[in-house]
Design a protein around this motif. Sequence first.
Motif, PDB file in Angstrom:
ATOM      1  N   ALA A  90      11.009   7.002  13.105  1.00 37.31           N
ATOM      2  CA  ALA A  90      10.541   6.499  14.393  1.00 37.31           C
ATOM      3  C   ALA A  90      11.758   6.409  15.305  1.00 37.31           C
ATOM      4  CB  ALA A  90       9.887   5.130  14.231  1.00 37.31           C
ATOM      5  N   PRO A  91      11.789   7.148  16.416  1.00 35.26           N
ATOM      6  CA  PRO A  91      12.958   7.128  17.300  1.00 35.26           C
ATOM      7  C   PRO A  91      12.993   5.868  18.170  1.00 35.26           C
ATOM      8  CG  PRO A  91      11.327   8.655  18.142  1.00 35.26           C
ATOM      9  CD  PRO A  91      10.807   8.160  16.823  1.00 35.26           C
ATOM     10  N   GLU A  92      13.019   4.740  17.482  1.00 35.24           N
ATOM     11  CA  GLU A  92      13.099   3.433  18.121  1.00 35.24           C
ATOM     12  C   GLU A  92      13.672   2.465  17.098  1.00 35.24           C
ATOM     13  OE1 GLU A  92       8.509   2.123  17.103  1.00 35.24           O
ATOM     14  OE2 GLU A  92       8.991   2.854  19.096  1.00 35.24           O
ATOM     15  N   ASP A  93      14.116   1.308  17.541  1.00 39.82           N
ATOM     16  CA  ASP A  93      14.784   0.361  16.648  1.00 39.82           C
ATOM     17  C   ASP A  93      13.806  -0.566  15.943  1.00 39.82           C
ATOM     18  OD1 ASP A  93      16.851  -0.929  15.369  1.00 39.82           O
ATOM     19  OD2 ASP A  93      17.271  -2.289  17.018  1.00 39.82           O
ATOM     20  N   THR A  94      12.614  -0.769  16.509  1.00 44.97           N
ATOM     21  CA  THR A  94      11.648  -1.704  15.937  1.00 44.97           C
ATOM     22  C   THR A  94      10.472  -0.933  15.367  1.00 44.97           C
ATOM     23  OG1 THR A  94      12.268  -3.391  17.528  1.00 44.97           O
ATOM     24  CG2 THR A  94      10.181  -3.691  16.392  1.00 44.97           C
ATOM     25  N   THR A  95      10.198  -1.113  14.097  1.00 40.29           N
ATOM     26  CA  THR A  95       9.086  -0.428  13.452  1.00 40.29           C
ATOM     27  C   THR A  95       8.217  -1.442  12.732  1.00 40.29           C
ATOM     28  OG1 THR A  95      10.537   1.473  13.086  1.00 40.29           O
ATOM     29  CG2 THR A  95       8.434   1.479  11.935  1.00 40.29           C
ATOM     30  N   THR A  96       6.917  -1.383  12.963  1.00 38.98           N
ATOM     31  CA  THR A  96       5.963  -2.261  12.294  1.00 38.98           C
ATOM     32  C   THR A  96       4.904  -1.419  11.614  1.00 38.98           C
ATOM     33  OG1 THR A  96       4.413  -2.416  14.155  1.00 38.98           O
ATOM     34  CG2 THR A  96       6.308  -3.914  14.176  1.00 38.98           C
ATOM     35  N   SER A  97       3.944  -2.084  11.000  1.00 37.04           N
ATOM     36  CA  SER A  97       2.863  -1.376  10.303  1.00 37.04           C
ATOM     37  C   SER A  97       1.965  -0.619  11.276  1.00 37.04           C
ATOM     38  CB  SER A  97       2.035  -2.367   9.489  1.00 37.04           C
ATOM     39  OG  SER A  97       1.478  -3.359  10.327  1.00 37.04           O
ATOM     40  N   GLU A  98       2.098  -0.871  12.596  1.00 33.92           N
ATOM     41  CA  GLU A  98       1.272  -0.183  13.584  1.00 33.92           C
ATOM     42  C   GLU A  98       2.055   0.872  14.369  1.00 33.92           C
ATOM     43  OE1 GLU A  98       1.424  -3.717  13.673  1.00 33.92           O
ATOM     44  OE2 GLU A  98      -0.251  -3.785  12.259  1.00 33.92           O
ATOM     45  N   SER A  99       3.337   1.026  14.089  1.00 32.82           N
ATOM     46  CA  SER A  99       4.180   1.905  14.899  1.00 32.82           C
ATOM     47  C   SER A  99       3.840   3.379  14.697  1.00 32.82           C
ATOM     48  CB  SER A  99       5.651   1.692  14.540  1.00 32.82           C
ATOM     49  OG  SER A  99       6.063   0.385  14.846  1.00 32.82           O
ATOM     50  N   ASN A 100       3.993   4.151  15.777  1.00 29.74           N
ATOM     51  CA  ASN A 100       3.931   5.596  15.672  1.00 29.74           C
ATOM     52  C   ASN A 100       5.232   6.117  15.071  1.00 29.74           C
ATOM     53  OD1 ASN A 100       1.457   5.504  16.915  1.00 29.74           O
ATOM     54  ND2 ASN A 100       2.138   6.396  18.841  1.00 29.74           N
ATOM     55  N   TYR A 101       5.150   7.224  14.357  1.00 33.63           N
ATOM     56  CA  TYR A 101       6.336   7.808  13.734  1.00 33.63           C
ATOM     57  C   TYR A 101       6.049   9.262  13.407  1.00 33.63           C
ATOM     58  CZ  TYR A 101       3.581   6.976   9.528  1.00 33.63           C
ATOM     59  OH  TYR A 101       2.554   6.968   8.602  1.00 33.63           O
ATOM     60  N   PHE A 102       7.112  10.004  13.145  1.00 33.60           N
ATOM     61  CA  PHE A 102       7.018  11.398  12.710  1.00 33.60           C
ATOM     62  C   PHE A 102       7.117  11.464  11.191  1.00 33.60           C
ATOM     63  CE2 PHE A 102       8.752  11.665  16.996  1.00 33.60           C
ATOM     64  CZ  PHE A 102       8.127  12.773  17.541  1.00 33.60           C
ATOM     65  N   ASN A 103       6.442  12.424  10.579  1.00 30.91           N
ATOM     66  CA  ASN A 103       6.738  12.783   9.197  1.00 30.91           C
ATOM     67  C   ASN A 103       6.953  14.293   9.123  1.00 30.91           C
ATOM     68  OD1 ASN A 103       3.729  12.609   9.573  1.00 30.91           O
ATOM     69  ND2 ASN A 103       3.686  13.546   7.523  1.00 30.91           N
ATOM     70  N   LEU A 104       8.168  14.645   8.706  1.00 34.69           N
ATOM     71  CA  LEU A 104       8.564  16.042   8.549  1.00 34.69           C
ATOM     72  C   LEU A 104       8.766  16.282   7.062  1.00 34.69           C
ATOM     73  CD1 LEU A 104       9.397  18.797   9.512  1.00 34.69           C
ATOM     74  CD2 LEU A 104      11.605  17.858  10.213  1.00 34.69           C
ATOM     75  N   GLU A 105       7.840  17.027   6.480  1.00 34.25           N
ATOM     76  CA  GLU A 105       7.833  17.290   5.036  1.00 34.25           C
ATOM     77  C   GLU A 105       8.107  18.773   4.819  1.00 34.25           C
ATOM     78  OE1 GLU A 105       4.085  15.852   3.523  1.00 34.25           O
ATOM     79  OE2 GLU A 105       4.135  14.071   4.818  1.00 34.25           O
ATOM     80  N   VAL A 106       9.048  19.084   3.933  1.00 37.01           N
ATOM     81  CA  VAL A 106       9.446  20.475   3.708  1.00 37.01           C
ATOM     82  C   VAL A 106       9.502  20.742   2.206  1.00 37.01           C
ATOM     83  CG1 VAL A 106      11.083  22.283   4.310  1.00 37.01           C
ATOM     84  CG2 VAL A 106      10.905  20.258   5.767  1.00 37.01           C
ATOM     85  N   ASN A 107       8.735  21.716   1.736  1.00 36.85           N
ATOM     86  CA  ASN A 107       8.835  22.042   0.310  1.00 36.85           C
ATOM     87  C   ASN A 107      10.101  22.841   0.048  1.00 36.85           C
ATOM     88  OD1 ASN A 107       8.208  24.754   0.957  1.00 36.85           O
ATOM     89  ND2 ASN A 107       6.121  24.634   0.173  1.00 36.85           N
ATOM     90  N   CYS A 108      10.426  23.025  -1.213  1.00 38.40           N
ATOM     91  CA  CYS A 108      11.710  23.632  -1.570  1.00 38.40           C
ATOM     92  C   CYS A 108      11.813  25.088  -1.151  1.00 38.40           C
ATOM     93  CB  CYS A 108      11.972  23.480  -3.063  1.00 38.40           C
ATOM     94  SG  CYS A 108      10.756  24.294  -4.123  1.00 38.40           S
ATOM     95  N   GLY A 109      10.684  25.697  -0.756  1.00 34.70           N
ATOM     96  CA  GLY A 109      10.710  27.068  -0.248  1.00 34.70           C
ATOM     97  C   GLY A 109      10.897  27.149   1.250  1.00 34.70           C
TER      98      GLY A 109
END
Length: 225
Positions: A90-109
Amino acid sequence: MMHYMVKRASGAAGLHDGWDAGQWGNVDALELKYHMGEKPGHFPETQAKLLYDAENLYVLFRVEDQYVRCVASKTQGNVCRDSCVEFFFAPEDTTTSESNYFNLEVNCGGTILFHYGEPINSSGCNRGHIEPSDCEQVEVQSSLPRIIDPEITTPVSWILGYKLPFNVIKKYSGAQRPGSGTKWRANFYKCADETSHPHWLTWAPVDNPAPKFHLPQFFGGLEFE
């Protein structure tokens, strides 16, 4: 709370350089020492390093692994079922259970899943896909082939890195490019859901009885130098 300092790169950081080559040799590594669920019999040593410049964030993973499988080859596919490393932030300093965030998942390939939005909860998922044209801006390099099937069952070390443009982050979150003193919240994960030895490893500990990475209230801190 877990904390990591992101150093500023002196020019573009090479993804081909190797774990300790070039600028990466002066960068401290964070390590994924925690796990979710029961402690796995196979606990691959997983580390990550980060650098940034005016335009990009650079993320480099190294995994001392075994039982490696990789079959997802389409962007936004089920890469978490493969041997996979993940960066939630989350490109912010405060994160809660309701915060928006990114998930970048990359497999080994090198195949990615990239989402942004609210946490997944019992009422469903409001997380949106990053558009294909924006996913293509994420430059990924892996030391392993794109497809690994059947599974590798002997010890293998692999390195995966990517360059993530800040303009993509800004497009979806409105966050400005980080500078000295900027703070984000984040966690790093390693998983392998459908290998012969599944595991769910974390950098910042997650207090949940079952494996679940979408819990931003447990993110650690990133600070940009």
